[in-house]
Design an enzyme around this catalytic site. Structure first.
Site, short mmCIF file in Angstrom:
data_model
loop_
_atom_site.label_atom_id
_atom_site.label_comp_id
_atom_site.label_asym_id
_atom_site.label_seq_id
_atom_site.Cartn_x
_atom_site.Cartn_y
_atom_site.Cartn_z
N ASN A 1 0.80 -1.24 0.00
CA ASN A 1 0.00 0.00 0.00
C ASN A 1 0.83 1.28 0.00
O ASN A 1 0.37 2.32 -0.46
CB ASN A 1 -1.05 -0.01 1.12
CG ASN A 1 -0.46 -0.04 2.50
OD1 ASN A 1 0.71 -0.41 2.68
ND2 ASN A 1 -1.24 0.34 3.48
N GLU B 1 4.81 -3.66 12.38
CA GLU B 1 3.81 -2.62 12.07
C GLU B 1 2.64 -3.35 11.41
O GLU B 1 2.72 -3.72 10.24
CB GLU B 1 4.40 -1.58 11.11
CG GLU B 1 5.57 -0.79 11.69
CD GLU B 1 5.15 0.23 12.73
OE1 GLU B 1 3.94 0.48 12.87
OE2 GLU B 1 6.04 0.77 13.40
N CYS C 1 -3.20 1.66 6.67
CA CYS C 1 -3.40 1.04 7.99
C CYS C 1 -3.97 2.05 8.98
O CYS C 1 -4.61 1.68 9.96
CB CYS C 1 -2.08 0.49 8.50
SG CYS C 1 -0.78 1.73 8.48
N GLU D 1 8.46 3.23 14.31
CA GLU D 1 9.29 3.66 13.19
C GLU D 1 9.20 5.17 13.07
O GLU D 1 8.12 5.74 13.22
CB GLU D 1 8.80 3.01 11.88
CG GLU D 1 9.06 1.51 11.86
CD GLU D 1 8.72 0.85 10.53
OE1 GLU D 1 7.77 1.30 9.85
OE2 GLU D 1 9.39 -0.14 10.19
P1 NAP Z 1 0.37 -9.02 4.08
O1 NAP Z 1 -0.45 -9.96 3.28
O2 NAP Z 1 0.62 -9.35 5.51
O3 NAP Z 1 1.75 -8.90 3.29
C1 NAP Z 1 2.77 -8.02 3.73
C2 NAP Z 1 4.11 -8.55 3.28
O4 NAP Z 1 4.33 -9.82 3.89
C3 NAP Z 1 4.22 -8.78 1.76
O5 NAP Z 1 5.52 -8.49 1.35
C4 NAP Z 1 3.95 -10.27 1.65
O6 NAP Z 1 4.52 -10.86 0.51
C5 NAP Z 1 4.64 -10.77 2.89
N1 NAP Z 1 4.20 -12.09 3.34
C6 NAP Z 1 2.99 -12.69 3.18
N2 NAP Z 1 3.01 -13.90 3.76
C7 NAP Z 1 4.24 -14.07 4.28
C8 NAP Z 1 4.87 -15.12 5.02
N3 NAP Z 1 4.23 -16.26 5.32
N4 NAP Z 1 6.15 -14.97 5.38
C9 NAP Z 1 6.81 -13.83 5.09
N5 NAP Z 1 6.27 -12.79 4.42
C10 NAP Z 1 4.99 -12.91 4.03
O7 NAP Z 1 -0.22 -7.57 4.09
P2 NAP Z 1 -0.68 -6.68 2.84
O8 NAP Z 1 -2.01 -7.16 2.40
O9 NAP Z 1 0.40 -6.60 1.83
O10 NAP Z 1 -0.77 -5.24 3.50
C11 NAP Z 1 -1.91 -4.77 4.12
C12 NAP Z 1 -1.80 -4.90 5.62
O11 NAP Z 1 -0.65 -4.19 6.07
C13 NAP Z 1 -2.97 -4.28 6.34
O12 NAP Z 1 -3.36 -5.10 7.41
C14 NAP Z 1 -2.40 -2.96 6.85
O13 NAP Z 1 -3.07 -2.44 7.97
C15 NAP Z 1 -1.00 -3.35 7.15
N6 NAP Z 1 -0.13 -2.15 7.17
C16 NAP Z 1 0.34 -1.74 8.38
C17 NAP Z 1 1.13 -0.60 8.43
C18 NAP Z 1 1.66 -0.10 9.76
O14 NAP Z 1 2.56 0.73 9.74
N7 NAP Z 1 1.15 -0.56 10.89
C19 NAP Z 1 1.45 0.10 7.27
C20 NAP Z 1 0.95 -0.37 6.06
C21 NAP Z 1 0.17 -1.51 6.02
P3 NAP Z 1 3.63 -11.13 -0.82
O15 NAP Z 1 3.24 -9.81 -1.32
O16 NAP Z 1 4.58 -11.83 -1.70
O17 NAP Z 1 2.47 -11.96 -0.39
#
Ligand code: NAP
Length: 492
Positions: free
Chosen positions: A166, A265, A299, A473
């Site tokens: 995102n 995060e 997020c 962060e």
């Molecule tokens: P996600 O599905 O958890 O994926 C995030 C990252 O983790 C991607 O690079 C993904 O790779 C990788 N990943 C997935 N499964 C994994 C595993 N088993 N082992 C290691 N890495 C793995 O999250 P998203 O859908 O991309 O992002 C949205 C989420 O991020 C939302 O919940 C949002 O709230 C959160 N977010 C939080 C913050 C914060 O600062 N708190 C900021 C931005 C977003 P792939 O793409 O290859 O699957």
């Protein structure tokens, strides 16, 4: 090591620039197996480029490269590290338009949001260039008087960084810049949906004089086994992850096997409270920003909007007018204010949450119908009277849907705000400063926007409580996540 002094003029950055291969040890390469991951334009489904699909072998090569670069980078004087970080900031700023276009293409966000992201992402380099030369230790006489306490802060070691789609630039620089300032070397695994920005930035770091192996970037379609292999290597001492809470939990369990330091995060479910005494325009502007930055794919996005009874109808009417007026279109197109969602799956989820809320008695004020057009679009939508048991009360909407509910008293507002397992961000709108501070302190989140719809600031500690994560962060706190205290008990 020379800091590059090339002119700052911006060569055009095309999607293909982000697809030159894995970036390991300062070299671009394709894995022997030759597998590729397509990167898709979410506004029409077209393939923009392909990136390499790394396996465990390439991931271990990246850890080797980070390990080889570690002694030299750790020994590089802080001033030198600072100047290289500063150069990264300058190059990113000079290339801002091209980078923004690339982000907008692969992520789908409106160009104006992408420009905001590049400026935010670049600031992490400027801020951490300033932090790099201000990392200081402690020296004290022990209370018993027998010895002195020297505390030094050392780079924690090799870091694995994992980022979501995102904010393809900012989530990476928010980790890379403080890690580099601390003297650490890193392996970055960006999200598969938006890897082009991460690779384009890797080329920029190289140009800025970041030595080979200090930052390594790899993409993979098998993040589970690839990450597990890296975390099993005893040279890796840090995992910094931004993404969903379920994946964060799984990674914490994986990291526990080797007792690796973790910064997490994770997801959010931000409440936005508007009290009767709020300035209506300020609250509406704040709500639009907190809801619609990145088309709701943030997020920190306001997931639940609670408005006090006296202002509720006027707020709902005016928010509906503003949301309906937003121009929906492909991110890079002039005039777009709300781009497509990242994937069809993301739109399916939004649709399910809206239908669930309507079935439970919410009222549709605008939007709510998926358009018949190519791409992953969903219209800006306002729902009124969303009941507490609606699924969107506990799940992240991650889209352009404003969910309004009414409250009567301050205690009720605080209870509603805290009725979630998440604790990332919250927003409070009131003209009464005492109430604003009181409510901010009672809300169980890591961050509160008080009469503001935006909390992100490279100079401030960003992060959550409860199921939203561990660590911070940004600010002075960001660099501390990549340092380890070394205490030397000294008899003088
Ligand atoms: P996600 O599905 O958890 O994926 C995030 C990252 O983790 C991607 O690079 C993904 O790779 C990788 N990943 C997935 N499964 C994994 C595993 N088993 N082992 C290691 N890495 C793995 O999250 P998203 O859908 O991309 O992002 C949205 C989420 O991020 C939302 O919940 C949002 O709230 C959160 N977010 C939080 C913050 C914060 O600062 N708190 C900021 C931005 C977003 P792939 O793409 O290859 O699957």
């Amino acid at each position: 090591m020379n800091i590059a002094t090339a002119p700052l003029a911006a060569p055009h950055i095309a999607p293909a620039d982000g697809a030159r291969g894995l970036y390991i040890g300062g070299q671009w390469s394709w894995p022997e197996a030759g597998a590729r991951i397509p990167v898709v334009d979410p506004s029409n489904g077209a393939v923009l480029a392909e990136v390499p699909d790394a396996g465990v072998r390439e991931a271990m090569a990246a850890v080797d490269a980070a390990a080889a670069a570690a002694p030299g980078w750790r020994a590089t004087p802080p001033r030198r590290r600072s100047e290289i970080l500063r150069r990264c900031f300058e190059l990113m700023t000079a290339r801002a338009d091209d980078l923004a276009r690339l982000i907008s293409l692969e992520n789908g966000k409106a160009l104006r949001d992408a420009r905001g992201e590049v400026a935010y992402a670049a600031e992490f380099f400027r801020w951490n260039a300033e932090e790099a030369v201000r990392i200081s230790g402690d020296f004290a006489l022990s209370p018993a008087g027998g010895n002195h306490i020297i505390v030094d802060y050392e780079p924690i070691g090799i870091c694995v960084l994992i980022t979501p789609w995102n904010f393809p630039a900012a989530m990476a620089t928010r980790k890379i810049a403080p890690a580099m300032a601390a003297g650490c070397t890193v392996v970055l695994k960006p999200a598969s949906e938006t890897p082009l920005t991460a690779y384009a930035l890797a080329a920029l770091y190289e140009e800025a004089g970041v030595p080979p192996g200090v930052v390594n970037v790899l993409t993979t379609s098998t993040p589970g086994p690839v990450t597990a292999a890296m975390l099993a290597d005893p040279r890796v001492r840090k995992l910094s992850f931004t993404g969903s809470t379920p994946v964060g939990r799984a990674l914490l369990a994986e990291a526990a096997k080797n007792v690796i330091s973790c910064s997490m995060e994770l997801g959010g479910n931000a409440p936005l409270l508007v009290f009767d005494d709020a300035d209506l325009d300020v609250a509406l502007e704040g709500a639009m920003l907190a809801k619609m930055r990145n088309a709701g794919e943030a997020c920190t996005a306001a997931n639940r909007i609670y408005v006090q009874a006296g202002l509720y109808d006027r707020f709902a009417e005016e928010l509906t007018r503003r949301m309906s007026a937003l121009h929906v279109g492909p991110g890079p197109e002039a005039g777009t204010e709300c781009g497509p969602m990242i994937t069809a799956k993301a739109v399916d989820k939004i649709e399910r949450l809206v239908e669930d809320a309507l079935a439970r008695g919410a009222r549709l004020l605008c939007g709510g119908v998926r358009p018949q057009r190519p791409g992953h679009f969903y219209p800006p939508t306002v729902l009124a009277d969303v009941p507490a048991d609606a699924a969107m009360g506990c799940e992240e909407i991650f889209g352009p849907v404003a969910a309004l509910s009414r409250f009567a008293t301050e205690d009720e507002a605080v209870a509603l705000a805290n009725a979630t397992e998440y604790g990332l961000a919250a927003y409070v709108f009131t003209r009464d400063l005492a109430r604003g501070l009181r409510v901010s302190r009672r809300i169980e989140t890591g961050m509160v926007g008080l009469n503001r719809g935006l909390v992100s600031d490279p100079a401030a500690p960003f992060g959550g409580t409860k199921q939203s994560g561990l660590g911070r962060e940004g600010g002075h706190h960001g660099v501390m996540e990549f340092l380890e205290a070394k205490y030397i008990a000294t008899g003088l």
